[in-house]
Design an enzyme around this catalytic site. Sequence first.
Site, mmCIF file in Angstrom:
data_model
loop_
_atom_site.group_PDB
_atom_site.id
_atom_site.type_symbol
_atom_site.label_atom_id
_atom_site.label_comp_id
_atom_site.label_asym_id
_atom_site.label_seq_id
_atom_site.Cartn_x
_atom_site.Cartn_y
_atom_site.Cartn_z
ATOM 1 N N LYS A 147 0.818 -1.211 0.000
ATOM 2 C CA LYS A 147 0.000 0.000 0.000
ATOM 3 C C LYS A 147 0.852 1.262 0.000
ATOM 4 O O LYS A 147 2.037 1.261 0.334
ATOM 5 C CB LYS A 147 -0.987 -0.027 1.162
ATOM 6 C CG LYS A 147 -2.061 -1.088 0.938
ATOM 7 C CD LYS A 147 -3.334 -0.844 1.674
ATOM 8 C CE LYS A 147 -4.421 -1.794 1.183
ATOM 9 N NZ LYS A 147 -5.632 -1.720 2.021
ATOM 10 N N ARG A 176 -3.860 -10.068 4.720
ATOM 11 C CA ARG A 176 -4.221 -10.143 3.300
ATOM 12 C C ARG A 176 -3.039 -9.600 2.493
ATOM 13 O O ARG A 176 -2.708 -8.416 2.586
ATOM 14 C CB ARG A 176 -5.487 -9.319 3.053
ATOM 15 C CG ARG A 176 -5.994 -9.326 1.618
ATOM 16 C CD ARG A 176 -7.271 -8.496 1.509
ATOM 17 N NE ARG A 176 -7.806 -8.511 0.154
ATOM 18 C CZ ARG A 176 -7.444 -7.652 -0.797
ATOM 19 N NH1 ARG A 176 -6.548 -6.702 -0.541
ATOM 20 N NH2 ARG A 176 -7.978 -7.738 -1.999
#
Length: 286
Positions: free
Chosen positions: A230, A264
């Site tokens: 991210k 995840r």
Amino acid sequence: MYIRQRRHAVPKRRYELGGGVRLELGERTLIMGILNATPDSFSDGGRHARVDEAVRHALKMAREGADIIDVGGESTRPGFTPVPHEEELRRVVPVIERLRLELPEMPLSIDTYKFETARAALQAGAHIINDIWGLRLDSRMADTAAEFGCPVIISHNRQERDYEDLIPDVVSDLQGSVEIARAAGVAEENIWLDPGIGFAKTHEDNVALMGSLSQLAELGYPVLLGTSRKRFIRDTLGLPVGELIEGTAATVALGIAQGCQIVRVHDIDAIRKTCAMTDAIVYGPR
């Protein structure tokens, strides 16, 4: 001592998901592999948009140690363009159907905020709903989770970054989503939480939230952490998206130490090793 205390805050749960598919939480960290069946993913350039390519990648993730495969048919990167649920279904349902044949014991989740997509995916063989809007965008999503009796991952998100006090606001928002789930009849044990790293949050917000994950774990629900590749990691390290394994691994280890039970991620093999080492400290040697 602090880390060992986190272990006792983590609920242990066993799930019979149908068709002989089982899932156990609380014994070790579970790894959810990201399968983007989209042409515009921020992290993999749409390399798995075709069914055969998506299935091939899912098989690779399973070999490397994934415990769950999360199938998504719409990119939710910043500035993404929503797609109609019909197109989303065209992308994900054939993949799920193939994975039920190729990986019959693998739990599958559907990454969507559209109840039509969730329903069709569950009918095709998925077992878990992963909703980035925390059941707030469409009340029918909670009804669908209740109807199918499946786990639902409630992610934190907001339309605007209008926080008065970030951490209490995130906790309050998630508690509100939990109440939506309960009101629809979702079983308590089927509610999982996700802090929503990267959604409606600044770089500083994401860093602060990463340091406060234990407050979510203490709510008593399983917590899934999704930090893989991210932007806040890219910005912190000043590296491109393809060079973020170590940064992702650092966030994973920190999350596990604070009580997160599922991570995840894209890079299964490297993160499996990160989880194994961190679990040895948090849960004790196996």
